[in-house]
Design an enzyme around this catalytic site. Structure first.
Site, PDB file in Angstrom:
ATOM      1  N   LYS A 189      77.588  24.657  34.464  1.00  0.00           N
ATOM      2  CA  LYS A 189      78.064  23.803  33.535  1.00  0.00           C
ATOM      3  C   LYS A 189      77.312  24.094  32.023  1.00  0.00           C
ATOM      4  CE  LYS A 189      76.456  20.124  31.517  1.00  0.00           C
ATOM      5  NZ  LYS A 189      76.891  20.156  29.948  1.00  0.00           N
ATOM      6  N   GLY A 242      66.669  23.514  30.669  1.00  0.00           N
ATOM      7  CA  GLY A 242      66.938  22.453  29.448  1.00  0.00           C
ATOM      8  C   GLY A 242      65.617  21.454  29.202  1.00  0.00           C
ATOM      9  N   SER A 243      65.654  20.423  28.828  1.00  0.00           N
ATOM     10  CA  SER A 243      64.457  19.657  28.455  1.00  0.00           C
ATOM     11  C   SER A 243      63.799  19.227  29.799  1.00  0.00           C
ATOM     12  CB  SER A 243      64.983  18.294  27.411  1.00  0.00           C
ATOM     13  OG  SER A 243      65.881  17.714  28.212  1.00  0.00           O
ATOM     14  N   THR A 244      62.698  18.665  29.481  1.00  0.00           N
ATOM     15  CA  THR A 244      61.797  18.076  30.562  1.00  0.00           C
ATOM     16  C   THR A 244      62.438  16.850  30.990  1.00  0.00           C
ATOM     17  OG1 THR A 244      59.774  19.425  29.942  1.00  0.00           O
ATOM     18  CG2 THR A 244      59.559  17.308  30.984  1.00  0.00           C
ATOM     19  N   GLY A 247      65.574  17.425  33.028  1.00  0.00           N
ATOM     20  CA  GLY A 247      64.834  18.114  34.275  1.00  0.00           C
ATOM     21  C   GLY A 247      64.531  16.969  35.236  1.00  0.00           C
ATOM     22  N   GLU A 265      63.413  24.833  34.547  1.00  0.00           N
ATOM     23  CA  GLU A 265      62.799  25.801  33.546  1.00  0.00           C
ATOM     24  C   GLU A 265      62.800  24.742  32.294  1.00  0.00           C
ATOM     25  OE1 GLU A 265      61.474  28.631  33.706  1.00  0.00           O
ATOM     26  OE2 GLU A 265      62.624  29.499  35.510  1.00  0.00           O
ATOM     27  N   CYS A 299      62.116  27.840  24.045  1.00  0.00           N
ATOM     28  CA  CYS A 299      61.430  27.103  25.010  1.00  0.00           C
ATOM     29  C   CYS A 299      59.883  27.524  24.877  1.00  0.00           C
ATOM     30  CB  CYS A 299      61.731  27.149  26.376  1.00  0.00           C
ATOM     31  SG  CYS A 299      62.291  28.469  26.883  1.00  0.00           S
ATOM     32  N   GLU A 397      57.267  18.586  21.770  1.00  0.00           N
ATOM     33  CA  GLU A 397      58.175  19.932  21.538  1.00  0.00           C
ATOM     34  C   GLU A 397      59.330  19.517  20.241  1.00  0.00           C
ATOM     35  OE1 GLU A 397      61.249  20.989  24.487  1.00  0.00           O
ATOM     36  OE2 GLU A 397      60.789  22.896  24.213  1.00  0.00           O
TER      37      GLU A 397
END
Ligand code: NAD
Length: 493
Positions: A189, A242-244, A247, A265, A299, A397
């Site tokens: 996706k 992607g983002s934390t 995740g 990641e 990132c 971030e």
């Protein structure tokens, strides 16, 4: 050299693949929905794309499962899989201009990067993993006579891959190359901001000889297609970049469904430590690269610059001067090194952080947002000085061209500030003292430490984070571990 006019002409001739790709074919989404994908360089709609939902994820996973179970790919030898993936690498190389254009139009990345880094990188990463896969040996345990214990790497089955928009083609490739090389089937996706290159990649994979159903691509939104993939009971592992925040959702989805493996990641706030004995000219040039490459939408961007107080002012001026090598402009102009940010909502977010920065620290350079060609996604390189380690712009971030400079007085203080972060993706160390370089590297909590450079990366070396930057590694021989289970077979004789 290809000129802006040449790229524009080629862009005008492009046709976009815009369906859901299942079982080797493009189709409409099950519910018939579509969404627009917008060129952030001029705010124009590029095309509308089938909006996959849970029904499409079900169909894609079923297709991937059939393909896995009947062995059309999983049953091939590593050498046979290698041949197909090498053909895919060659096809990507033949199609670099088109893939590069898709990337540039979809996310605003400069064509000078997408045609020399992103698209060729995808070919290289497929080639590297393809060439590695038939050189990996399994193991025999040291049991002694009468017993034979084989330790074999076997593919997991169906892999769900969810990727972000900052390097759409390469982030997909980092997952697909090892997943496919090891014999798995995949449902990918792509991010809703950037579905176009993944759809072309799926078509090229079929052309290379990848059997139908082995790679399915479902464009759609995170909260429906992404969530459905994360919750699917017949997905064996979910690999995510992607983002934390998102995740963590995938860890929850796994717990709520079938306890699938999850590999993440995620975000970063990577520090660059500049000691007084560093080559300040080189360090400044690379500090600009570390925050301005891909407009800071990286990132592992070196978004925190920790500088020894004795050289802070001199070094800050050098970094400001180095930003002049990063002209902001039309991403189809080969001279442009920074394009627009990916979309208005993200540019708003980065602009908000710049406002926060103005109240927290001293603006040393930039800070302006510009409207060009009808799009307000352009943000100039921005540098804040005298940033306290607990300032929001030093901790959160931002994912844009915004650098926070913080002074330090001792090696201990530099390390303490560098490690005082929820993230641990990358770090850089600038010093001519080898002993200091190595001892500081030992103590930095980061998946990759680059000494006297920034963001060193190769297919040969693992990439990934510590702490809330995630776990599991992309790239290198170690990337295969995520896509295989170890199976032990005991034989008595
Ligand atoms: P994001 O987390 O918003 O989205 C990533 C993917 O997750 C997209 O495909 C999105 O559709 C999907 N998603 C979003 N919400 C979801 C949900 N509720 N359920 C399931 N799926 C969902 O990230 P982004 O904005 O696309 O990318 C930027 C982030 O990616 C940054 O935090 C950056 O640090 C990170 N990133 C990390 C690496 C790395 O290797 N560590 C590399 C590139 C980007």
């Amino acid at each position: 050299m290809t000129t802006t006019t040449d790229w524009r002409t080629q862009a005008a001739r492009l046709t976009f693949r815009n369906g859901v790709y299942i079982d080797g074919q493009f189709r409409e989404a099950a519910k018939g929905g579509r969404f627009e994908t917008v060129n952030p360089a001029n705010a124009q709609v590029l095309t509308d794309v089938a909006r996959g939902t849970a029904e499409d994820i079900d169909a894609a996973v079923a297709s991937a499962r059939r393909a896995f179970n009947d062995g059309r790919w999983s049953g091939k030898s590593p050498a046979e899989r290698k041949e197909v993936l090498l053909r895919l690498a060659a096809l990507i190389r033949e199609n670099i201009p088109e893939l590069a254009l898709l990337e540039t139009l979809d996310v605003g990345k400069p064509i000078s990067d997408s045609s020399t880094i992103d698209a060729p990188g995808s070919a290289h990463f497929f080639q590297w993993h393809a060439e590695a896969i038939d050189k990996l040996y399994d193991e025999i345990a040291p049991t002694g006579r009468g017993d034979l214990a084989l330790i074999r790497r076997v593919p997991l089955g169906v892999i769900g891959a969810v990727v972000p928009w900052n390097f759409p083609l390469d982030m997909a490739t980092w997952k697909l190359a090892p997943a496919l090389a090891t014999g798995n089937s995949v449902v990918l996706k792509p991010a809703e901001q950037s579905p176009l290159s993944a759809l072309m990649l799926a078509e090229l994979a079929s052309e290379a000889g990848l059997p139908d159903g082995v790679l399915n691509v479902v464009p759609g939104f995170g909260e429906d297609a992404g969530r459905a993939l994360g919750l699917h009971a017949d997905v064996d592992a979910l690999v995510f970049t992607g983002s934390t925040k998102v995740g963590k959702f995938f860890m929850t989805y796994a717990g709520q469904s079938n306890m699938k493996q999850v590999w993440l990641e995620t975000g970063g706030k990577s520090p660059s430590l500049v000691f007084a004995d560093a080559d300040l000219d080189k360090a400044a040039e690379m500090a600009a690269f570390g925050i301005l490459f891909n407009s800071g939408e990286v990132c592992s961007a070196n978004s925190r610059l920790l500088v020894h107080r004795s050289v802070q002012e001199e070094f800050t001026q050098k970094v400001i001067a180095a930003t002049s090598a990063w002209p902001l402009g039309d991403p189809l102009d080969p001279a442009t090194r920074m394009g627009p940010l990916v979309e208005k909502a993200h540019a708003d977010r980065v602009a908000d952080y710049i406002e926060i920065g103005r109240s927290e620290a001293r603006l040393a350079h930039g800070g302006t947002r510009e409207t060009r060609d009808g799009s307000d996604c352009y943000i100039q390189p921005t540098i804040f000085n005298e940033v306290a380690p607990d300032a929001r712009i030093a901790r959160e971030e931002i994912f844009g061209p915004v650098l926070a400079i913080t002074p330090f007085d001792s090696d201990e203080e530099a390390l303490r500030i560098a490690n005082d972060s929820e993230y641990g993706l990358a770090a850089s160390v600038w010093t001519k003292d080898l002993s200091r370089a190595l001892s500081v590297s030992d103590r930095l909590n980061a998946g990759t430490v680059s000494v006297n450079t920034v963001d060193a990366l190769s297919a040969m070396t693992p990439f990934g984070g510590m702490k809330q930057s995630g776990f599991g590694r992309d790239l290198s021989i170690h990337s295969f571990d995520k896509y295989c289970a170890l199976k032990t077979v005991w034989v008595k004789y």
